[in-house]
Write a protein that holds these residues in place. Structure first.
Motif, PDB file in Angstrom:
ATOM      1  N   ASP A 118       0.822  -1.220   0.000  1.00  0.00           N
ATOM      2  CA  ASP A 118       0.000   0.000   0.000  1.00  0.00           C
ATOM      3  C   ASP A 118       0.852   1.263   0.000  1.00  0.00           C
ATOM      4  O   ASP A 118       0.334   2.365  -0.180  1.00  0.00           O
ATOM      5  CB  ASP A 118      -0.964  -0.001   1.190  1.00  0.00           C
ATOM      6  N   THR A 119       2.148   1.123   0.192  1.00  0.00           N
ATOM      7  CA  THR A 119       3.066   2.267   0.127  1.00  0.00           C
ATOM      8  C   THR A 119       3.726   2.386  -1.248  1.00  0.00           C
ATOM      9  O   THR A 119       4.538   3.287  -1.466  1.00  0.00           O
ATOM     10  CB  THR A 119       4.161   2.140   1.199  1.00  0.00           C
ATOM     11  N   ASP A 120       3.392   1.487  -2.157  1.00  0.00           N
ATOM     12  CA  ASP A 120       3.975   1.499  -3.503  1.00  0.00           C
ATOM     13  C   ASP A 120       3.066   2.166  -4.528  1.00  0.00           C
ATOM     14  O   ASP A 120       3.383   2.180  -5.722  1.00  0.00           O
ATOM     15  CB  ASP A 120       4.276   0.063  -3.969  1.00  0.00           C
ATOM     16  N   CYS A 121       1.953   2.716  -4.095  1.00  0.00           N
ATOM     17  CA  CYS A 121       0.964   3.296  -5.017  1.00  0.00           C
ATOM     18  C   CYS A 121       1.441   4.635  -5.576  1.00  0.00           C
ATOM     19  O   CYS A 121       2.055   5.429  -4.865  1.00  0.00           O
ATOM     20  CB  CYS A 121      -0.377   3.504  -4.312  1.00  0.00           C
ATOM     21  N   PHE A 122       1.128   4.887  -6.834  1.00  0.00           N
ATOM     22  CA  PHE A 122       1.381   6.206  -7.420  1.00  0.00           C
ATOM     23  C   PHE A 122       0.384   7.227  -6.897  1.00  0.00           C
ATOM     24  O   PHE A 122       0.687   8.411  -6.777  1.00  0.00           O
ATOM     25  CB  PHE A 122       1.296   6.136  -8.940  1.00  0.00           C
ATOM     26  N   ALA A 123      -0.822   6.794  -6.582  1.00  0.00           N
ATOM     27  CA  ALA A 123      -1.858   7.644  -5.992  1.00  0.00           C
ATOM     28  C   ALA A 123      -2.803   6.724  -5.222  1.00  0.00           C
ATOM     29  O   ALA A 123      -2.769   5.503  -5.384  1.00  0.00           O
ATOM     30  CB  ALA A 123      -2.618   8.424  -7.061  1.00  0.00           C
TER      31      ALA A 123
END
Length: 367
Positions: A212-217
Motif C-alpha cells: 500500500d506504500t507502492d501506489c502512485f496515488a
C-alpha cells in the motif's frame, strides 16, 4: 495563495472560474503561474484558459493529482505539459459530466493551437467523463484508450478527432498513458503481467510494487505515504474492556489526505477538515483547535463561520467584476461564456457577495 506541505506533497488551492478570463492576458498567465508553480496536488479544479502562445508552462509539470476537474480551453499554446499528472478524482465535474474537458484550443485566423497532449502518466479518472473537441490542430487524442483510464464505464466519453492534416508526427506520444495488461486476478492496476504483480487494492493510477506504500496515488486516503480506506479514527474499540477509547494515532481527513492538524483556515467537524461549520453548528476553539459543535438552541447569527473561513471561501471575489454574456454553439457544451474583467482599483469589501458595477468590459476571444 497558500501552499501546504502534507507528507511529501505540496498542496495548492484550485479555482472555479470556468471560462472566465481577465482582460489583461499577461495577468492571466501570471495568475496561473503563481497558483501552480511547485504545486503537486491541486485541491479543487485545475483551469487553464485563455493562455496565448509562446508562454512557458513548464511549471505545470510538477502537478501529480487534481481532486476536481481539469479544464483546458480557449488557449493558443501547442503543448500541454501535464506530464506527471496521474489521477483526476472528479469530486467536482465540469458541466456536471466531465472530469477532463479540452476544447477550442486554437486561433481561427491563424495556425496556432494545441497540437499535443502531454498527459503521459494519466492512468486514472475516478469520477466523470472526458470531452475533447474543436481543437483544430490536436493530434492523436482519439487514439488514447480513454475507457481504460475512466473508472466508471457509464461515464460520458466524447473525443472528436479534428486534425486531418499530415502535420502530426507518426509516433503517438500518448501511447504510454494506459495500464499494463494485468492478470485477471488483479482487482485493479498492476506493475507486471503476473498474479504477483497486482497493485494493492487501495492504489489508483498504478504502482511500483504490491504494498500500500507502492501506489502512485490513492483511491481513498493517503496516510503518511500509505493508501488506506479511511483515516485513523478518533476512537477505537477495545475488545477487552468492551469500550471505545481515544486513539492517539487519530488524524483528520483533508481531501484525500490524513493529517494531524487541519490547515489554519479550516475548522474541524467530527474528524474532517471543513471550510465552514454547517448551519446547525457553531465554531468554538478548544485547546487551540477550531471546531464545530452542535448548537444547543438556535445558532447565533454569524457564529457558524469564522472571519478566516469566510475570507478563504471568498478567495476568488477580490475585485469588482464587469461581465459580458453571449452565446456560442459548442454542441453538447452549449452554454453562455462568462468573461470578467478584474479592476484592481475597485476592491470589493470583504462582506460583499455580489458586485453591482456595470462598467463596460474589454475582452479577448480566440476562436
Amino acid at each position: 495563495i497558500f501552499f501546504l506541505l502534507f507528507c511529501l506533497f505540496v498542496v495548492c488551492p484550485g479555482t472555479e472560474n470556468k471560462l472566465s478570463t481577465l482582460s489583461d492576458l499577461d495577468q492571466q498567465y501570471r495568475t496561473l503561474k503563481k497558483l501552480y508553480e511547485n504545486c503537486e496536488v491541486v485541491m479543487g479544479n485545475l483551469e487553464i484558459t485563455s493562455i496565448d502562445r509562446n508562454r512557458n508552462l513548464s511549471f505545470l509539470k510538477s502537478i501529480r493529482e487534481v481532486t476536481g476537474y481539469v479544464l483546458v480551453a480557449l488557449n493558443q499554446f501547442d503543448y500541454l505539459p501535464l506530464e506527471n499528472l496521474r489521477i483526476i478524482r472528479g469530486t467536482k465535474l465540469y458541466e456536471r459530466r466531465y472530469s477532463l474537458a479540452i476544447f477550442l484550443n486554437y486561433r481561427r485566423d491563424g495556425y496556432y493551437g494545441l497540437r499535443q497532449l502531454g498527459l503521459r502518466n494519466l492512468t486514472e479518472i475516478l469520477n466523470g467523463g472526458v470531452y475533447v473537441d474543436q481543437n483544430q490542430f490536436l493530434c492523436h487524442a482519439d487514439t488514447i484508450h480513454w475507457r481504460d483510464i475512466i473508472k466508471n464505464p457509464q461515464a460520458e466519453l466524447l473525443v472528436v478527432p479534428t486534425n486531418n492534416s499530415n502535420q502530426c508526427e507518426y509516433q503517438k506520444t500518448s501511447g504510454s498513458m494506459t495500464k499494463t495488461v494485468c492478470a485477471e486476478q488483479c482487482d485493479g492496476r498492476c506493475f507486471g503481467p503476473y498474479v504477483s504483480d497486482c497493485c494493492h487494492r487501495e492504489c489508483a493510477g498504478g504502482c511500483s510494487g504490491p504494498k500500500d506504500t507502492d501506489c502512485f496515488a490513492c483511491t481513498n486516503f493517503n496516510d503518511s505515504g500509505a493508501c488506506v480506506t479511511q483515516c485513523p479514527q478518533p476512537f477505537v474499540y477495545n475488545p477487552t474492556s468492551f469500550q471505545l477509547e481515544h486513539n492517539p494515532r487519530a488524524k483528520y481527513t483533508y481531501g484525500a489526505f490524513c493529517v494531524k492538524k487541519c490547515p489554519h483556515n479550516f475548522v474541524v467537524d467530527h474528524s474532517s477538515c471543513v471550510r465552514a461549520c454547517p448551519s446547525n453548528k457553531m465554531e468554538v476553539e478548544e485547546n487551540r483547535i477550531k471546531m464545530c459543535i452542535p448548537c444547543t438552541d438556535i445558532c447565533p447569527k454569524g457564529k457558524s463561520t469564522s472571519p478566516r473561513t469566510v475570507k478563504q471561501s471568498q478567495m476568488n471575489l477580490s475585485f469588482c467584476q464587469t461581465s459580458l454574456f453571449f452565446k456560442y454553439d459548442l454542441g453538447p457544451l452549449s452554454h453562455y461564456f462568462f468573461f470578467a474583467l478584474q479592476r484592481p482599483e475597485r476592491q470589493v469589501h470583504h462582506k460583499c457577495s455580489v458586485c453591482l458595477s456595470q462598467r463596460k468590459a474589454h475582452f479577448h476571444l480566440w476562436i
